[in-house]
Structures are given as C-alpha cells and as structure tokens.
Design a protein around this motif. Structure first.
Motif, PDB file in Angstrom:
ATOM      1  N   VAL A 158       0.492  -1.435   0.232  1.00  8.66           N
ATOM      2  CA  VAL A 158       0.044   0.180   0.375  1.00  8.66           C
ATOM      3  C   VAL A 158       0.611   1.290   0.315  1.00  8.66           C
ATOM      4  O   VAL A 158       0.377   2.938  -0.647  1.00  8.66           O
ATOM      5  N   GLU A 159       1.751   1.245   0.687  1.00 11.73           N
ATOM      6  CA  GLU A 159       2.910   2.284   0.803  1.00 11.73           C
ATOM      7  C   GLU A 159       3.612   2.900   0.007  1.00 11.73           C
ATOM      8  O   GLU A 159       4.064   3.580  -0.277  1.00 11.73           O
ATOM      9  N   LYS A 160       3.353   1.498  -1.763  1.00 15.24           N
ATOM     10  CA  LYS A 160       4.124   1.394  -2.794  1.00 15.24           C
ATOM     11  C   LYS A 160       2.427   2.289  -3.913  1.00 15.24           C
ATOM     12  O   LYS A 160       2.824   3.133  -4.643  1.00 15.24           O
ATOM     13  N   THR A 161       2.013   1.275  -4.138  1.00 13.88           N
ATOM     14  CA  THR A 161       0.696   1.948  -4.556  1.00 13.88           C
ATOM     15  C   THR A 161      -0.271   3.028  -4.102  1.00 13.88           C
ATOM     16  O   THR A 161      -0.425   3.911  -5.385  1.00 13.88           O
ATOM     17  N   HIS A 162       0.024   2.989  -2.771  1.00 11.38           N
ATOM     18  CA  HIS A 162      -0.941   4.527  -2.794  1.00 11.38           C
ATOM     19  C   HIS A 162      -2.288   4.724  -3.009  1.00 11.38           C
ATOM     20  O   HIS A 162      -3.556   5.067  -2.305  1.00 11.38           O
ATOM     21  N   ARG A 163      -3.393   3.053  -2.892  1.00  5.25           N
ATOM     22  CA  ARG A 163      -4.329   3.076  -3.239  1.00  5.25           C
ATOM     23  C   ARG A 163      -4.918   1.662  -2.662  1.00  5.25           C
ATOM     24  O   ARG A 163      -3.792   0.449  -3.047  1.00  5.25           O
ATOM     25  N   ALA A 164      -5.812   0.748  -2.222  1.00 12.43           N
ATOM     26  CA  ALA A 164      -6.233  -0.016  -1.992  1.00 12.43           C
ATOM     27  C   ALA A 164      -7.264  -0.280  -2.743  1.00 12.43           C
ATOM     28  O   ALA A 164      -8.083   0.087  -2.314  1.00 12.43           O
ATOM     29  N   VAL A 165      -7.918  -1.812  -2.520  1.00 13.20           N
ATOM     30  CA  VAL A 165      -9.030  -3.149  -2.263  1.00 13.20           C
ATOM     31  C   VAL A 165      -9.196  -4.462  -2.359  1.00 13.20           C
ATOM     32  O   VAL A 165      -7.676  -4.765  -2.418  1.00 13.20           O
ATOM     33  N   VAL A 166     -10.312  -4.408  -1.590  1.00 16.48           N
ATOM     34  CA  VAL A 166      -9.509  -5.547  -0.350  1.00 16.48           C
ATOM     35  C   VAL A 166     -11.270  -6.010  -0.661  1.00 16.48           C
ATOM     36  O   VAL A 166     -11.669  -6.036  -0.881  1.00 16.48           O
ATOM     37  N   VAL A 167     -10.446  -7.405  -1.367  1.00 20.00           N
ATOM     38  CA  VAL A 167     -11.320  -8.821  -2.073  1.00 20.00           C
ATOM     39  C   VAL A 167     -11.693  -9.783  -0.927  1.00 20.00           C
ATOM     40  O   VAL A 167     -10.744 -10.378  -0.882  1.00 20.00           O
ATOM     41  N   ASP A 168     -13.049  -9.948  -0.159  1.00 25.91           N
ATOM     42  CA  ASP A 168     -13.477 -10.576   0.664  1.00 25.91           C
ATOM     43  C   ASP A 168     -14.655 -11.491   0.006  1.00 25.91           C
ATOM     44  O   ASP A 168     -15.461 -10.483   0.235  1.00 25.91           O
ATOM     45  N   GLU A 169     -14.942 -12.850  -0.064  1.00 26.63           N
ATOM     46  CA  GLU A 169     -16.462 -13.419  -0.204  1.00 26.63           C
ATOM     47  C   GLU A 169     -16.797 -13.404   1.065  1.00 26.63           C
ATOM     48  O   GLU A 169     -18.003 -13.579   1.102  1.00 26.63           O
ATOM     49  N   GLY A 170     -16.526 -13.222   1.978  1.00 28.89           N
ATOM     50  CA  GLY A 170     -17.143 -13.118   3.306  1.00 28.89           C
ATOM     51  C   GLY A 170     -18.297 -11.820   3.643  1.00 28.89           C
ATOM     52  O   GLY A 170     -18.487 -10.786   2.224  1.00 28.89           O
ATOM     53  N   TRP A 171     -19.495 -11.654   4.223  1.00 34.82           N
ATOM     54  CA  TRP A 171     -20.401 -10.577   4.270  1.00 34.82           C
ATOM     55  C   TRP A 171     -19.934  -9.153   4.631  1.00 34.82           C
ATOM     56  O   TRP A 171     -18.662  -9.772   6.001  1.00 34.82           O
ATOM     57  N   ARG A 172     -19.395  -8.215   4.533  1.00 32.58           N
ATOM     58  CA  ARG A 172     -18.581  -7.066   4.522  1.00 32.58           C
ATOM     59  C   ARG A 172     -18.778  -6.322   5.938  1.00 32.58           C
ATOM     60  O   ARG A 172     -18.197  -6.201   6.714  1.00 32.58           O
ATOM     61  N   SER A 173     -20.314  -6.687   6.544  1.00 33.31           N
ATOM     62  CA  SER A 173     -20.326  -5.561   8.261  1.00 33.31           C
ATOM     63  C   SER A 173     -19.280  -7.152   8.829  1.00 33.31           C
ATOM     64  O   SER A 173     -19.040  -8.452   8.950  1.00 33.31           O
ATOM     65  N   GLY A 174     -18.594  -6.753  10.166  1.00 33.30           N
ATOM     66  CA  GLY A 174     -17.892  -6.637  10.857  1.00 33.30           C
ATOM     67  C   GLY A 174     -17.108  -8.341   9.876  1.00 33.30           C
ATOM     68  O   GLY A 174     -16.205  -9.456  11.067  1.00 33.30           O
ATOM     69  N   SER A 175     -16.259  -8.093   9.149  1.00 31.46           N
ATOM     70  CA  SER A 175     -15.862  -9.320   8.325  1.00 31.46           C
ATOM     71  C   SER A 175     -14.570  -8.739   8.227  1.00 31.46           C
ATOM     72  O   SER A 175     -13.432  -7.851   9.440  1.00 31.46           O
ATOM     73  N   LEU A 176     -13.431 -10.358   7.036  1.00 28.10           N
ATOM     74  CA  LEU A 176     -11.503  -9.514   7.462  1.00 28.10           C
ATOM     75  C   LEU A 176     -11.771  -8.451   6.844  1.00 28.10           C
ATOM     76  O   LEU A 176     -10.210  -7.587   6.891  1.00 28.10           O
ATOM     77  N   SER A 177     -12.199  -8.383   4.998  1.00 29.26           N
ATOM     78  CA  SER A 177     -12.009  -7.032   5.137  1.00 29.26           C
ATOM     79  C   SER A 177     -11.593  -5.528   5.259  1.00 29.26           C
ATOM     80  O   SER A 177     -11.040  -5.220   5.593  1.00 29.26           O
ATOM     81  N   ALA A 178     -13.258  -5.470   6.336  1.00 31.75           N
ATOM     82  CA  ALA A 178     -13.240  -4.964   7.843  1.00 31.75           C
ATOM     83  C   ALA A 178     -11.580  -4.044   8.704  1.00 31.75           C
ATOM     84  O   ALA A 178     -11.312  -3.171   8.575  1.00 31.75           O
ATOM     85  N   GLU A 179     -11.434  -5.803   8.761  1.00 27.01           N
ATOM     86  CA  GLU A 179     -10.571  -5.921   9.993  1.00 27.01           C
ATOM     87  C   GLU A 179      -9.166  -5.618   8.701  1.00 27.01           C
ATOM     88  O   GLU A 179      -7.869  -4.527   9.176  1.00 27.01           O
ATOM     89  N   ILE A 180      -8.620  -5.973   7.473  1.00 29.20           N
ATOM     90  CA  ILE A 180      -7.633  -5.368   6.657  1.00 29.20           C
ATOM     91  C   ILE A 180      -7.394  -3.259   6.714  1.00 29.20           C
ATOM     92  O   ILE A 180      -6.797  -3.050   6.519  1.00 29.20           O
ATOM     93  N   SER A 181      -8.911  -4.050   6.364  1.00 28.45           N
ATOM     94  CA  SER A 181      -8.854  -2.039   5.974  1.00 28.45           C
ATOM     95  C   SER A 181      -8.219  -1.211   6.970  1.00 28.45           C
ATOM     96  O   SER A 181      -8.472  -0.127   7.028  1.00 28.45           O
ATOM     97  N   ALA A 182      -8.995  -1.418   8.259  1.00 33.43           N
ATOM     98  CA  ALA A 182      -8.662  -0.867   9.885  1.00 33.43           C
ATOM     99  C   ALA A 182      -7.325  -1.055   9.720  1.00 33.43           C
ATOM    100  O   ALA A 182      -6.478   0.877  10.774  1.00 33.43           O
ATOM    101  N   ARG A 183      -6.475  -1.510   9.944  1.00 33.84           N
ATOM    102  CA  ARG A 183      -4.796  -1.310  10.012  1.00 33.84           C
ATOM    103  C   ARG A 183      -4.922  -0.793   8.544  1.00 33.84           C
ATOM    104  O   ARG A 183      -3.803  -0.163   9.044  1.00 33.84           O
ATOM    105  N   ILE A 184      -5.013  -0.956   7.304  1.00 33.38           N
ATOM    106  CA  ILE A 184      -4.503   0.309   6.613  1.00 33.38           C
ATOM    107  C   ILE A 184      -4.422   1.330   6.676  1.00 33.38           C
ATOM    108  O   ILE A 184      -3.698   1.785   6.748  1.00 33.38           O
ATOM    109  N   GLY A 185      -5.865   1.761   7.508  1.00 33.39           N
ATOM    110  CA  GLY A 185      -6.484   3.564   8.294  1.00 33.39           C
ATOM    111  C   GLY A 185      -5.420   3.264   9.002  1.00 33.39           C
ATOM    112  O   GLY A 185      -4.951   4.303   9.747  1.00 33.39           O
ATOM    113  N   GLU A 186      -5.001   2.980  10.153  1.00 32.66           N
ATOM    114  CA  GLU A 186      -4.430   2.629  11.463  1.00 32.66           C
ATOM    115  C   GLU A 186      -2.772   3.209  10.748  1.00 32.66           C
ATOM    116  O   GLU A 186      -1.966   4.252  11.376  1.00 32.66           O
TER     117      GLU A 186
END
Length: 326
Positions: A249-277
């Motif tokens: 992410v520090e190289k590309t400056h953009r991120a898209v997380v693809v997760d077959e789980g549902w959006r709410s409370g998902s692994l994608s949410a955790e990854i997005s949060a860590r990128i934000g942090e």
C-alpha cells in the motif's frame, strides 16, 4: 507435473501419513467413500482403517476426539465436510482447542489440524455456501490458512502439522478442479507470509482463497486499460502479514480488499482498519471493499453470481479508487 488442487491436497495427506506414524485422518466419509470432495480417495486402501477413520455424523464429537488425540501426542488431521458444519463444533474449536495452552499455563499444546471446505459459487444454497473463515480469524490461539494455489494446497499441510498449536485450513470448493503444473519437488511452504501473486504500482488488490482467480483476471483486464495492479494473496488469515500488506500500500497508495465473506464485521473490515491505522498518510484514496452481498447466498445461478465478488465488480472498485485520485 500436471495435477489438480484436489490431487495436491491428497498428495499432501499421503506424504504426511507416510512420514509420521502419529498422523491420521478422521472425519465424515473420508474412508470408504473417499471424501465428499474425493480428496481422500484411495487413502483407506493404502493406510487402513486405523489411520483413515470414518466418523459418526457428530462434528462436536470427532473434533473433540481430535483434540484429545493431539493432547495425547498424536497428529490428527480432522476433516469437517464444510465450514457450515463446523458451527456444530464451535465449542470444541473455540472453547477447547484455542484456549487449552493458555488455560493450562503453557503446559498443554494442541497440535491439531482441521481441514474444511468453504465458499460459494456452486449452487449449494444458503446453508452450504458460507465463507466463515473470517469468524475463526477473530480467535486468539488459532492459526487460519487459506491455500489458493496448487503449491499451497500441496505444501501447507506439512507446515501446519509441525505447528504445536491448532491450525484450521480452509479449502475453497471452487478450487478442487483447478489444474496446473506443480514442480515434482514441491513440499512444505512458509505459512507465515503473504505472497505477491502479481507485482504492480497503481493499486494493491488484497485477497485470499477462492477469490484469487477472479482478482488476477480483473488485474489482467485492468492492465489492458493501463492500470497496473499488484495482487496480494494473504494465504494466512491469522496472523495477518501486515508487513507485506502495508509495504504494498505504501508503494501503490491505493487499496481494494476482496473478501467472499459478508462486508459487516468481515476480514476485509479488519484489513481496511489496519491500513487506516498504519498507512493512512500513504493513501491517495479511501480503501474500497468488494464482498458478498449481505444476504443469504441464493441458489439460483444468476442470483448467486450477482451476489459474489466478480471480475466486473473488482475492476469497477479499482476504477473508482484510481479515479478518485484524478
């Protein structure tokens, strides 16, 4: 060597059984029937009923037996037919396997491997199409693996069996028939590090398991439009390899997380949060997510396709992220 994902998992099981007398396979229909997905076909004839053990239809019972065997010094590989049925063994997995080392003050490891099929896309209806690996990735004390390639299907099991603590392996049902070339000397792989499946500079696509093929196809499509996407295969969902994710992410400056789980409370949410942090100031656009539509997975083929992450939805998310920057 030409092989399939199914055959690669079978080869991994055969190697484990040959190399260590403590290893045995147990689960519903793994013996005489050859496994619900034909993964263990022929292993009963090769290794006998003591090491390829058909179990009653009681997930809590045979997962508990696996935990007991692991505590007793064995190296059990427990197959739960699908992730949906693992819900019947939640108490054993979460309250026992994941906690015994902690609750014993470090005295008792549980070297248990649990394999199960996950994911949708095969018209199996709402009760047999869950992607719940993100739930299990929430639990301390477990290691969660999601092999997406032939090499990982072949190599993750042996590394998992060497782990002193419980490991859950999620095999996406859509991958079993995937065929390709596997090196003759393929063996154990590093389960602690994510893999860059496609290098790029414009955007980071983060995924795992059964959605990797769609993400790679989307990246190829985007390349024709002039967008060079980097594809990260997480491989291990707990613990996450933050170093690889954040470095990309520090190289590309953009991120898209693809997760077959549902959006709410998902692994994608955790990854997005860590990128934000940890990489907020590296971002040139908000993190986008492509997940399964928040509804029970439909049986009708056209509705199931519409509900799941697709090449078109992934590409659209990337165009939005790149377009946001200008």
């Amino acid at each position: 060597m030409k092989t399939t994902y199914r055959e690669a998992v079978r080869a991994a099981l055969r190697e484990a059984l040959q190399r260590d007398d403590r290893v045995f396979l147990m689960g519903e229909d793994v013996g005489r029937y050859g496994g619900s997905f034909a993964v263990s076909l022929g292993l009963l004839e090769e290794f006998g009923p003591e090491r390829i053990r058909d179990t009653p239809l009681s997930e809590s019972g045979f997962v508990g037996a696996g935990i007991g065997a692991a505590l007793g010094g064995m190296r059990p590989v427990v197959e739960i037919m699908t992730v949906n049925f693992s819900l019947l063994a939640l108490d054993q997995i979460i309250n026992n396997a994941a906690t015994l080392l902690h609750m014993s003050g470090g005295q008792f490891n549980v070297p248990l491997v649990v394999r199960m099929t996950t994911g949708a896309g095969r018209q199996l209806g709402a009760q047999h199409s869950h992607s719940l690996e993100g739930w299990y990735a929430h639990i301390p004390g477990l290691r969660i693996l999601a092999p997406a390639t032939l090499e990982d299907a072949r190599g993750m099991l042996w590394t998992a069996l060497e782990d002193p603590d419980p490991v859950l392996i999620f095999e996406h049902g859509s991958l079993y028939n995937v065929a390709g070339e596997l090196p003759d000397g393929a063996g154990p792989v590093n389960i602690g590090k994510a893999a860059v499946r496609r290098p790029g500079t414009a955007v980071t696509l983060i995924t795992y398991g059964g959605t990797l093929p769609a993400v790679l196809d989307a990246a190829d499509q985007l390349a024709l439009e002039g967008t060079d996407a980097e594809v990260i295969d997480l491989r291990t969902l707990r613990p996450l390899d933050e170093v690889t994710i954040l470095g990309s992410v520090e190289k590309t400056h953009r991120a898209v997380v693809v997760d077959e789980g549902w959006r709410s409370g998902s692994l994608s949410a955790e990854i997005s949060a860590r990128i934000g942090e940890h990489a907020f100031y590296a971002l040139d656009a908000p993190v986008e997510r492509v997940c399964t539509v928040e509804a029970p997975v439909p049986y009708a083929k056209h509705l199931e396709v519409a509900a799941l992450p697709s090449v078109d939805r992934i590409a659209a998310a990337v165009r939005k992220v790149v377009g946001t920057h200008g």
